[in-house]
Design a protein around this motif. Structure first.
Motif, PDB file in Angstrom:
ATOM      1  N   ALA A 233       0.823  -1.213   0.000  1.00  0.00           N
ATOM      2  CA  ALA A 233       0.000   0.000   0.000  1.00  0.00           C
ATOM      3  C   ALA A 233       0.854   1.258   0.000  1.00  0.00           C
ATOM      4  O   ALA A 233       0.571   2.220  -0.728  1.00  0.00           O
ATOM      5  N   ILE A 234       1.907   1.256   0.800  1.00  0.00           N
ATOM      6  CA  ILE A 234       2.712   2.480   0.873  1.00  0.00           C
ATOM      7  C   ILE A 234       3.538   2.664  -0.401  1.00  0.00           C
ATOM      8  O   ILE A 234       3.808   3.797  -0.813  1.00  0.00           O
ATOM      9  N   GLU A 235       3.897   1.574  -1.062  1.00  0.00           N
ATOM     10  CA  GLU A 235       4.586   1.698  -2.338  1.00  0.00           C
ATOM     11  C   GLU A 235       3.645   2.238  -3.415  1.00  0.00           C
ATOM     12  O   GLU A 235       4.057   3.013  -4.280  1.00  0.00           O
ATOM     13  N   GLU A 236       2.370   1.828  -3.344  1.00  0.00           N
ATOM     14  CA  GLU A 236       1.389   2.390  -4.282  1.00  0.00           C
ATOM     15  C   GLU A 236       1.192   3.876  -4.023  1.00  0.00           C
ATOM     16  O   GLU A 236       1.095   4.676  -4.967  1.00  0.00           O
ATOM     17  N   LEU A 237       1.132   4.264  -2.747  1.00  0.00           N
ATOM     18  CA  LEU A 237       1.003   5.683  -2.407  1.00  0.00           C
ATOM     19  C   LEU A 237       2.227   6.462  -2.871  1.00  0.00           C
ATOM     20  O   LEU A 237       2.092   7.556  -3.437  1.00  0.00           O
ATOM     21  N   LEU A 241       2.170   9.587  -5.485  1.00  0.00           N
ATOM     22  CA  LEU A 241       2.668  10.927  -5.136  1.00  0.00           C
ATOM     23  C   LEU A 241       3.799  11.355  -6.063  1.00  0.00           C
ATOM     24  O   LEU A 241       3.891  12.533  -6.431  1.00  0.00           O
ATOM     25  N   ASN A 242       4.643  10.414  -6.446  1.00  0.00           N
ATOM     26  CA  ASN A 242       5.733  10.753  -7.365  1.00  0.00           C
ATOM     27  C   ASN A 242       5.198  11.127  -8.740  1.00  0.00           C
ATOM     28  O   ASN A 242       5.715  12.038  -9.401  1.00  0.00           O
ATOM     29  N   GLU A 243       4.161  10.399  -9.176  1.00  0.00           N
ATOM     30  CA  GLU A 243       3.574  10.712 -10.483  1.00  0.00           C
ATOM     31  C   GLU A 243       2.902  12.082 -10.468  1.00  0.00           C
ATOM     32  O   GLU A 243       2.985  12.847 -11.438  1.00  0.00           O
ATOM     33  N   ALA A 247       7.606  15.931 -10.304  1.00  0.00           N
ATOM     34  CA  ALA A 247       8.269  16.952 -11.124  1.00  0.00           C
ATOM     35  C   ALA A 247       8.430  18.273 -10.385  1.00  0.00           C
ATOM     36  O   ALA A 247       9.412  18.993 -10.595  1.00  0.00           O
ATOM     37  N   SER A 248       7.477  18.606  -9.514  1.00  0.00           N
ATOM     38  CA  SER A 248       7.524  19.899  -8.834  1.00  0.00           C
ATOM     39  C   SER A 248       8.136  19.830  -7.439  1.00  0.00           C
ATOM     40  O   SER A 248       8.778  20.783  -6.994  1.00  0.00           O
ATOM     41  N   ARG A 249       7.957  18.706  -6.739  1.00  0.00           N
ATOM     42  CA  ARG A 249       8.426  18.616  -5.360  1.00  0.00           C
ATOM     43  C   ARG A 249       9.609  17.664  -5.170  1.00  0.00           C
ATOM     44  O   ARG A 249      10.216  17.652  -4.093  1.00  0.00           O
ATOM     45  N   GLY A 250       9.892  16.872  -6.189  1.00  0.00           N
ATOM     46  CA  GLY A 250      10.977  15.900  -6.068  1.00  0.00           C
ATOM     47  C   GLY A 250      10.439  14.507  -5.799  1.00  0.00           C
ATOM     48  O   GLY A 250       9.331  14.326  -5.286  1.00  0.00           O
ATOM     49  N   LYS A 251      11.215  13.499  -6.162  1.00  0.00           N
ATOM     50  CA  LYS A 251      10.801  12.112  -6.008  1.00  0.00           C
ATOM     51  C   LYS A 251      10.948  11.661  -4.552  1.00  0.00           C
ATOM     52  O   LYS A 251      11.886  12.052  -3.852  1.00  0.00           O
ATOM     53  N   LEU A 252      10.013  10.809  -4.135  1.00  0.00           N
ATOM     54  CA  LEU A 252      10.046  10.247  -2.789  1.00  0.00           C
ATOM     55  C   LEU A 252      10.569   8.816  -2.832  1.00  0.00           C
ATOM     56  O   LEU A 252      10.121   8.017  -3.663  1.00  0.00           O
ATOM     57  N   TRP A 315       8.232  15.596   1.819  1.00  0.00           N
ATOM     58  CA  TRP A 315       9.174  16.142   0.841  1.00  0.00           C
ATOM     59  C   TRP A 315      10.326  16.871   1.517  1.00  0.00           C
ATOM     60  O   TRP A 315      11.445  16.860   1.024  1.00  0.00           O
ATOM     61  N   ASP A 316      10.052  17.491   2.627  1.00  0.00           N
ATOM     62  CA  ASP A 316      11.118  18.152   3.381  1.00  0.00           C
ATOM     63  C   ASP A 316      12.117  17.106   3.876  1.00  0.00           C
ATOM     64  O   ASP A 316      13.332  17.271   3.758  1.00  0.00           O
TER      65      ASP A 316
END
Length: 426
Positions: A233-237, A241-243, A247-252, A315-316
Motif C-alpha cells: 500500500a505504501i509503495e502504491e502511495l 505521489l511521485n507521479e 516533477a515539482s516537489r521531487g521524487k520520494l 518532501w522536506d
C-alpha cells in the motif's frame, strides 16, 4: 630560498593530539596554496590540512597511523624568498569525514589569490590504467567496487575519469578493453595457486569505525527484533505521489515514509528516542526526533542527521535525506550534520538482504534496519495474492529497552506503514 615549517594545528575542542591518517604529498612534490597536504583524524572527525604556501616538500613529520601532538612539526616546505626559517601552524583545518558514533566532512577552504611561487603541478594524463601505491584506496562507489571484484580487477590499477578521480563503471570497461585485467589472462591462470598476501594497516577513519563498533558491542546489551511488513500500500502511495508531484516537489523514496513512521510511533514509545549515559547512569529522553540515516561512503559508514524530523513533511524529509547523503558521500558534511542523532535508521536499499543485526549508534538505545523489498505470495482472506514484503531488522539496548516494548514499537511502525493514511492522521 627559505624553509616554511608547518606545525600540527590546534583542531579545537580541547584536542591535544591527533592521528596522521594519510599524506596527499611526498618529498619532492611541488605544492600550491590551499592544496591538501594530509588528513588527520581526531576523536570526532577526519580533517584536511591545507598548505598555506607554494613550494616544494622537503620533509614529512610523521607516518600514517602515527599519533602527533598539536604543535609538532607536520611538514617542511621549501619556498621562494629569504633564507630564514619560517614556522606556522597549518591554515584552519577543513573537516573531512566524521566517524560514526557506532556505525560518518570536507568543506572547501576559502580560495586565496595565488602568490608568486613555484610552478603548479602539471595535470595528469588520463588513461585506462594507473599505478597507485599498494595501500592506496581509489575513490569508487560500492557498486563499482563489487563490479571490479566480480571482474577480477584490482581497482588501484584503474584510472578514474569521474570527479576527483573517482573510478566509474565505464573505467572498468575501458580497463578490460586494454587487456589489463585478470579476465584476459589464459584460462589456466584462473586455477593457478596463489601465495600472495596483502597487509592493510587499520588507520584513520577505518580505525575509528572499528573502535566505535567494538565499543558499542562491548558496552551495550544488544538484542535484535525482526518484523515482516507488507509495503504494497505504501509503495502504491509513493508511486502515486511521485507521479503527481514528483516533477515539482521531487521524487520520494521509502525512507521519508519510514522517518514519518518513526516520528509517529515515538509518541507512544518515547523511551526509544533516548540516549543512555552509562557512566553517569542517566537516561535522557528527547522530545526532538533527530534521525540518523546511516550512509555508506568511500571512507566508511557515516551517519548524517535529519534534525527535527517531527517538524518535517515527506518532501522536506526527502530533500534533507538526499542533501545529507550527498554531502556525506562527497566528504562535505559538517561536524554538526554528523552528530546529535537520537535514533538511527539504516538501510542497504536493494542490497538489504532478508535479515540483519544492526549495531547500535551509541549513546542511542534503538536502531531500525531496513531490508530489501521482495514480491511474495501471501494468503489474505483465504486468497493467495502477490504482495510486496519487507523486513525491519532492528536492534535495541537491553539495559534500557525491554523486549516487549521493542516488539510493540516495531509493530506500531508496521501498522503505520501497512495503513499509510494513519501516518497523517492527527
Amino acid at each position: 630560498m627559505g624553509t616554511h615549517v608547518i606545525k600540527m594545528p590546534d583542531i579545537g575542542e580541547g584536542i591535544a593530539e591527533v592521528e596522521l591518517s594519510q599524506w596527499h604529498v611526498k618529498v619532492g612534490d611541488l605544492v600550491v596554496e590551499d592544496q591538501v597536504l594530509a588528513d588527520v583524524m581526531t576523536d570526532k572527525a577526519m580533517v584536511d590540512i591545507p598548505s598555506p604556501v607554494h613550494g616544494k616538500v622537503i620533509a614529512l613529520g610523521g607516518q600514517p597511523g602515527e599519533v602527533m601532538a598539536v604543535g609538532s612539526v607536520l611538514i617542511s616546505i621549501e619556498v621562494e624568498g629569504a633564507g630564514n626559517l619560517k614556522e606556522s601552524a597549518a591554515p584552519a583545518p577543513v573537516a573531512a569525514q566524521e566517524p560514526p558514533a557506532a556505525p560518518k566532512v570536507e568543506t572547501v577552504a576559502e580560495s586565496k589569490p595565488a602568490a608568486a611561487a613555484g610552478p603548479r603541478p602539471a595535470p595528469v594524463c588520463q588513461g585506462p590504467m594507473v599505478a597507485r601505491e599498494a595501500d592506496e584506496r581509489p575513490l569508487a562507489s560500492p557498486a563499482v567496487r563489487k563490479h571490479a571484484l566480480d571482474l577480477g580487477i584490482q581497482l588501484r590499477l584503474v584510472r578514474g575519469s569521474g570527479p576527483a578521480g573517482r573510478v566509474l563503471h565505464e573505467d572498468l570497461e575501458a580497463y578490460l578493453a586494454q587487456g589489463q585485467s585478470n579476465a584476459s589472462a589464459p584460462a589456466a591462470a584462473a586455477y593457478a595457486q596463489r601465495h600472495d598476501e596483502e597487509h592493510i594497516q587499520v588507520i584513520g577513519m577505518r580505525r575509528k569505525i572499528a573502535q566505535r563498533m567494538q565499543d558499542a558491542t562491548q558496552r551495550a546489551a544488544h538484542f535484535s527484533y525482526v518484523e515482516e511488513i507488507d509495503v504494497t500500500a505504501i509503495e502504491e502511495l509513493r508511486a502515486h505521489l511521485n507521479e503527481k508531484h514528483g516533477a515539482s516537489r521531487g521524487k520520494l523514496t521509502l525512507l521519508p515514509f519510514l522517518v514519518r513512521a518513526l516520528v509517529v510511533a515515538l509518541r507512544d514509545f518515547p523511551q526509544m528516542n533516548a540516549r543512555y549515559d552509562d557512566e553517569a547512569q542517566v537516561i535522557t529522553r528527547l522530545g526532538a526526533v533527530h534521525v540518523g540515516v546511516a550512509t555508506q561512503s568511500d571512507v566508511g559508514l557515516m551517519v548524517p542527521v535529519v534534525r527535527h524530523a517531527e517538524a518535517r513533511s515527506l518532501w522536506d524529509s526527502a530533500a534533507e535525506i538526499s542533501r545529507l547523503a550527498n554531502a556525506a558521500r562527497t566528504g562535505k558534511a559538517s561536524r554538526d550534520e554528523l552528530s546529535g542523532s537520537t535514533i538511527t535508521l539504516t538501510s542497504l536499499g536493494a542490497l538489504g538482504g532478508i535479515v540483519s543485526t544492526p549495531v547500535l549508534n551509541l549513546p542511542e538505545v534503538a536502531i531500525v534496519g531496513v531490508n530489501k523489498i521482495v514480491e511474495r505470495p501471501m494468503v489474505i482472506k483465504g486468497q493467495v495474492v502477490i504482495r510486496k514484503m519487507m523486513n525491519l531488522s532492528s536492534s535495541f539496548d537491553h539495559r534500557v529497552v525491554d523486549g516487549m516494548d521493542a516488539a510493540l514499537f516495531i509493530q506500531a511502525i508496521r501498522g503505520l506503514i501497512e495503513q499509510p493514511a494513519t501516518l497523517f492522521v492527527e
